[in-house]
Write a protein that holds these residues in place. Sequence first.
Motif, PDB file in Angstrom:
ATOM      1  N   PRO A   1      93.022  44.279-122.121  1.00  0.00           N
ATOM      2  CA  PRO A   1      94.474  44.433-122.076  1.00  0.00           C
ATOM      3  C   PRO A   1      94.895  45.696-122.798  1.00  0.00           C
ATOM      4  CG  PRO A   1      93.867  42.778-123.707  1.00  0.00           C
ATOM      5  CD  PRO A   1      92.601  43.166-122.997  1.00  0.00           C
ATOM      6  N   GLU A   2      95.953  46.317-122.266  1.00  0.00           N
ATOM      7  CA  GLU A   2      96.455  47.517-122.909  1.00  0.00           C
ATOM      8  C   GLU A   2      97.146  47.158-124.213  1.00  0.00           C
ATOM      9  OE1 GLU A   2      98.968  49.531-120.242  1.00  0.00           O
ATOM     10  OE2 GLU A   2      97.418  49.895-118.743  1.00  0.00           O
ATOM     11  N   SER A   3      97.104  48.089-125.133  1.00  0.00           N
ATOM     12  CA  SER A   3      97.761  47.872-126.417  1.00  0.00           C
ATOM     13  C   SER A   3      99.253  48.083-126.253  1.00  0.00           C
ATOM     14  CB  SER A   3      97.196  48.850-127.448  1.00  0.00           C
ATOM     15  OG  SER A   3      97.874  48.722-128.657  1.00  0.00           O
ATOM     16  N   ASP A   4     100.053  47.077-126.571  1.00  0.00           N
ATOM     17  CA  ASP A   4     101.501  47.214-126.499  1.00  0.00           C
ATOM     18  C   ASP A   4     102.125  46.394-127.610  1.00  0.00           C
ATOM     19  OD1 ASP A   4     101.281  44.619-125.703  1.00  0.00           O
ATOM     20  OD2 ASP A   4     101.768  45.008-123.593  1.00  0.00           O
ATOM     21  N   ASP A   5     103.475  46.336-127.593  1.00  0.00           N
ATOM     22  CA  ASP A   5     104.167  45.668-128.680  1.00  0.00           C
ATOM     23  C   ASP A   5     104.041  44.158-128.615  1.00  0.00           C
ATOM     24  OD1 ASP A   5     105.635  45.280-126.458  1.00  0.00           O
ATOM     25  OD2 ASP A   5     107.524  46.099-127.256  1.00  0.00           O
ATOM     26  N   ARG A   6     103.385  43.628-127.571  1.00  0.00           N
ATOM     27  CA  ARG A   6     103.184  42.192-127.505  1.00  0.00           C
ATOM     28  C   ARG A   6     101.997  41.753-128.362  1.00  0.00           C
ATOM     29  NH1 ARG A   6     104.091  43.500-122.042  1.00  0.00           N
ATOM     30  NH2 ARG A   6     105.985  42.609-121.182  1.00  0.00           N
ATOM     31  N   GLY A   7     101.224  42.720-128.850  1.00  0.00           N
ATOM     32  CA  GLY A   7     100.041  42.374-129.612  1.00  0.00           C
ATOM     33  C   GLY A   7      98.905  42.023-128.681  1.00  0.00           C
ATOM     34  N   ASN A   8      97.979  41.247-129.201  1.00  0.00           N
ATOM     35  CA  ASN A   8      96.798  40.878-128.427  1.00  0.00           C
ATOM     36  C   ASN A   8      97.119  39.631-127.608  1.00  0.00           C
ATOM     37  OD1 ASN A   8      94.244  40.968-127.498  1.00  0.00           O
ATOM     38  ND2 ASN A   8      93.265  40.250-129.381  1.00  0.00           N
ATOM     39  N   CYS A   9      97.428  39.797-126.311  1.00  0.00           N
ATOM     40  CA  CYS A   9      97.811  38.669-125.481  1.00  0.00           C
ATOM     41  C   CYS A   9      97.101  38.735-124.146  1.00  0.00           C
ATOM     42  CB  CYS A   9      99.323  38.631-125.278  1.00  0.00           C
ATOM     43  SG  CYS A   9      99.965  40.095-124.459  1.00  0.00           S
ATOM     44  N   GLU A  10      97.129  37.634-123.436  1.00  0.00           N
ATOM     45  CA  GLU A  10      96.481  37.549-122.139  1.00  0.00           C
ATOM     46  C   GLU A  10      97.520  37.642-121.024  1.00  0.00           C
ATOM     47  OE1 GLU A  10      92.485  34.884-122.787  1.00  0.00           O
ATOM     48  OE2 GLU A  10      94.357  33.854-122.330  1.00  0.00           O
ATOM     49  N   MET A  11      97.075  38.156-119.890  1.00  0.00           N
ATOM     50  CA  MET A  11      97.926  38.203-118.706  1.00  0.00           C
ATOM     51  C   MET A  11      97.637  36.974-117.856  1.00  0.00           C
ATOM     52  SD  MET A  11     100.168  39.873-116.862  1.00  0.00           S
ATOM     53  CE  MET A  11     100.100  41.621-117.233  1.00  0.00           C
ATOM     54  N   PHE A  12      98.661  36.172-117.633  1.00  0.00           N
ATOM     55  CA  PHE A  12      98.536  34.972-116.814  1.00  0.00           C
ATOM     56  C   PHE A  12      99.093  35.295-115.433  1.00  0.00           C
ATOM     57  CE2 PHE A  12     100.380  31.071-115.096  1.00  0.00           C
ATOM     58  CZ  PHE A  12      99.315  30.190-115.201  1.00  0.00           C
ATOM     59  N   ILE A  13      98.281  35.136-114.388  1.00  0.00           N
ATOM     60  CA  ILE A  13      98.683  35.501-113.032  1.00  0.00           C
ATOM     61  C   ILE A  13      98.637  34.276-112.130  1.00  0.00           C
ATOM     62  CG2 ILE A  13      98.201  36.956-111.029  1.00  0.00           C
ATOM     63  CD1 ILE A  13      96.884  38.935-112.886  1.00  0.00           C
ATOM     64  N   GLN A  14      99.772  34.004-111.490  1.00  0.00           N
ATOM     65  CA  GLN A  14      99.857  32.904-110.531  1.00  0.00           C
ATOM     66  C   GLN A  14     100.188  33.482-109.161  1.00  0.00           C
ATOM     67  OE1 GLN A  14      99.722  29.107-110.915  1.00  0.00           O
ATOM     68  NE2 GLN A  14      99.217  29.831-108.863  1.00  0.00           N
ATOM     69  N   LYS A  15      99.369  33.170-108.176  1.00  0.00           N
ATOM     70  CA  LYS A  15      99.584  33.681-106.826  1.00  0.00           C
ATOM     71  C   LYS A  15     100.057  32.561-105.912  1.00  0.00           C
ATOM     72  CE  LYS A  15      96.945  36.875-105.008  1.00  0.00           C
ATOM     73  NZ  LYS A  15      97.904  37.874-104.481  1.00  0.00           N
ATOM     74  N   TYR A  16     100.954  32.929-104.977  1.00  0.00           N
ATOM     75  CA  TYR A  16     101.496  31.980-104.011  1.00  0.00           C
ATOM     76  C   TYR A  16     101.254  32.495-102.593  1.00  0.00           C
ATOM     77  CZ  TYR A  16     104.069  29.866-107.903  1.00  0.00           C
ATOM     78  OH  TYR A  16     104.404  29.252-109.076  1.00  0.00           O
ATOM     79  N   VAL A  17     101.018  31.572-101.668  1.00  0.00           N
ATOM     80  CA  VAL A  17     100.921  31.913-100.246  1.00  0.00           C
ATOM     81  C   VAL A  17     101.823  30.960 -99.466  1.00  0.00           C
ATOM     82  CG1 VAL A  17      98.598  32.875-100.358  1.00  0.00           C
ATOM     83  CG2 VAL A  17      98.890  30.432 -99.915  1.00  0.00           C
ATOM     84  N   PHE A  18     102.289  31.432 -98.318  1.00  0.00           N
ATOM     85  CA  PHE A  18     103.167  30.622 -97.479  1.00  0.00           C
ATOM     86  C   PHE A  18     102.361  29.487 -96.851  1.00  0.00           C
ATOM     87  CE2 PHE A  18     106.293  29.878 -94.045  1.00  0.00           C
ATOM     88  CZ  PHE A  18     107.464  29.963 -94.785  1.00  0.00           C
ATOM     89  N   ARG A  19     103.001  28.358 -96.648  1.00  0.00           N
ATOM     90  CA  ARG A  19     102.311  27.175 -96.121  1.00  0.00           C
ATOM     91  C   ARG A  19     101.865  27.422 -94.683  1.00  0.00           C
ATOM     92  NH1 ARG A  19     106.140  22.126 -97.588  1.00  0.00           N
ATOM     93  NH2 ARG A  19     104.652  21.129 -96.181  1.00  0.00           N
ATOM     94  N   SER A  20     100.553  27.472 -94.476  1.00  0.00           N
ATOM     95  CA  SER A  20     100.006  27.813 -93.160  1.00  0.00           C
ATOM     96  C   SER A  20     100.319  26.757 -92.110  1.00  0.00           C
ATOM     97  CB  SER A  20      98.490  28.018 -93.258  1.00  0.00           C
ATOM     98  OG  SER A  20      97.854  26.832 -93.708  1.00  0.00           O
ATOM     99  N   GLU A  21     100.525  25.492 -92.533  1.00  0.00           N
ATOM    100  CA  GLU A  21     100.801  24.447 -91.546  1.00  0.00           C
ATOM    101  C   GLU A  21     102.136  24.667 -90.839  1.00  0.00           C
ATOM    102  OE1 GLU A  21     101.899  22.502 -95.610  1.00  0.00           O
ATOM    103  OE2 GLU A  21     100.493  23.993 -94.798  1.00  0.00           O
ATOM    104  N   LEU A  22     103.006  25.503 -91.417  1.00  0.00           N
ATOM    105  CA  LEU A  22     104.284  25.795 -90.772  1.00  0.00           C
ATOM    106  C   LEU A  22     104.117  26.730 -89.578  1.00  0.00           C
ATOM    107  CD1 LEU A  22     106.554  26.176 -93.929  1.00  0.00           C
ATOM    108  CD2 LEU A  22     106.371  24.223 -92.392  1.00  0.00           C
ATOM    109  N   PHE A  23     102.914  27.260 -89.387  1.00  0.00           N
ATOM    110  CA  PHE A  23     102.602  28.078 -88.212  1.00  0.00           C
ATOM    111  C   PHE A  23     101.524  27.424 -87.347  1.00  0.00           C
ATOM    112  CE2 PHE A  23     104.647  31.235 -90.871  1.00  0.00           C
ATOM    113  CZ  PHE A  23     105.339  32.009 -89.958  1.00  0.00           C
ATOM    114  N   ASP A  24     101.232  26.171 -87.604  1.00  0.00           N
ATOM    115  CA  ASP A  24     100.178  25.480 -86.861  1.00  0.00           C
ATOM    116  C   ASP A  24     100.762  24.879 -85.585  1.00  0.00           C
ATOM    117  OD1 ASP A  24      97.831  24.360 -86.084  1.00  0.00           O
ATOM    118  OD2 ASP A  24      97.883  22.699 -87.522  1.00  0.00           O
TER     119      ASP A  24
END
Length: 471
Positions: free
Chosen positions: A69-92
């Motif tokens: 992680p880059e050094s910034d004013d947040r201190g030593n922290c982790e990046m939490f990443i949540q990814k979303y995808v569109f519901r494929s059954e809506l195109f089934d």
Amino acid sequence: MSVVHELSPGWLLDHLAFINKISYELHQHHEPCCSKSRPTSSVHLDSLHMDSVSSFGASATFVPSTSKPESDDRGNCEMFIQKYVFRSELFDISKPYITSANHKECQESKEKEDLVNDVKKEIFISINGKKRKRCVAFNQGELDAMEYHRKIRGLILDGSSQLIQEGLTSGFLHSCSEKPNKCSEPITLPLDTCNLSELCEMAKHLPSLNETELQTLQLMEDDTSVTEQDLFSRIVENTSGFTKIITLMGQKYLLPPKSSFLLSDISCMHPLLNCKKTYDVIVIDPPWQNKSVKRSNRYSYLSPLQIKQIPVPKLAAPSCLVVTWVTNRQKHLRFVKEELYPSWSVEVVAEWHWVKITSSGEFVFPLDSPHKKPYEGLILGRVREKAALLLSRNADVKELPIPDHKLIVSVPCTLHSHKPPLAEVLKDYIKPEGECLELFARNLQPGWTSWGNEVLKFQHMDYFVALKSKS
């Protein structure tokens, strides 16, 4: 890429892939559970990888990479990443909407068309010495629709067949015999617990804001929330490169990166006009009046007079490309070509069609069905420039002429009025980095400004699936 194949008749699109290529990632910083003195690392996830050849039911995968992680004013922290995808059954959509008695329906349609010659003229019969008009099978609107269908039927059938065959050959589409049988389960759609159009009506009674407060609201990197009054009175921009979540009346909506929107009805468009911005392409999907809408009360519609009052001339840049979605009613087609566009100083340049198919390449409705057709129209036009503007333009800048009678073929979404994206099929006909606007939108796109009283509808989190998060 949403364009799977491009041939002379038009394009075969993958609507689902277009949505999922948008980086719907939520990036949040949080303190690690371990001691700050302990070295930590954060996992950055690349964009979602979709198999464009078999997007129907395709699996989504992450490609993680680890970095300090880059050094910034947040201190030593982790990046939490949540990814979303569109519901494929809506195109089934693997089967046509109408599967029974198709042959009988086509026969009945042909028999009705054979009657056209008998009812084109007024027929009178003598009853008690008086001439009265005989009740005929079709009204004038139906006769006009049948004549229009007769003219474009060959174009729809031949052009679609070429694109569908290309899709079957590449494996993007699958014939019924090749596709494995799946137990069809009913799709549970999100409850409409937040009626956006009704909220827009209620918002008219909120205290008015001054001109300073009416300026565009930009959601910066660290913004976490906005007030509900802001959402109804100002253009909201997500200027970051990541997805944002906003909450409205307890409902959560995903905002894609580099997108902006105004949530209001036609009586409150002034924030859009106050920006003093003009657009190089304007896509319009008006809520047309029809019998089905009247019966179901599914959404409010606008009269032709109200549609003409949309301030397109004030929003359009010189030589702006205007694209209007139109139903198959000839009354609406004639209105756009003969009244609406002339009132906006827009010249009609082309008429395209969106053809809706199943994942096996069949029309969702029989092509000759007398009730519903498997296609809809788009009328494309250019804003006519004044002579002085034409002379002042750079002679080296040439617009690519827009071809007529192009087809956009795709598997439709099961959600009502979730139209396919036009960004990639229109890019050759507008200038690079042009400003894009969608009116009566129900979803957001990166790089576009969207307006409507249901502009966030298909951004509701219930239409998306959260993939396993990484940190």
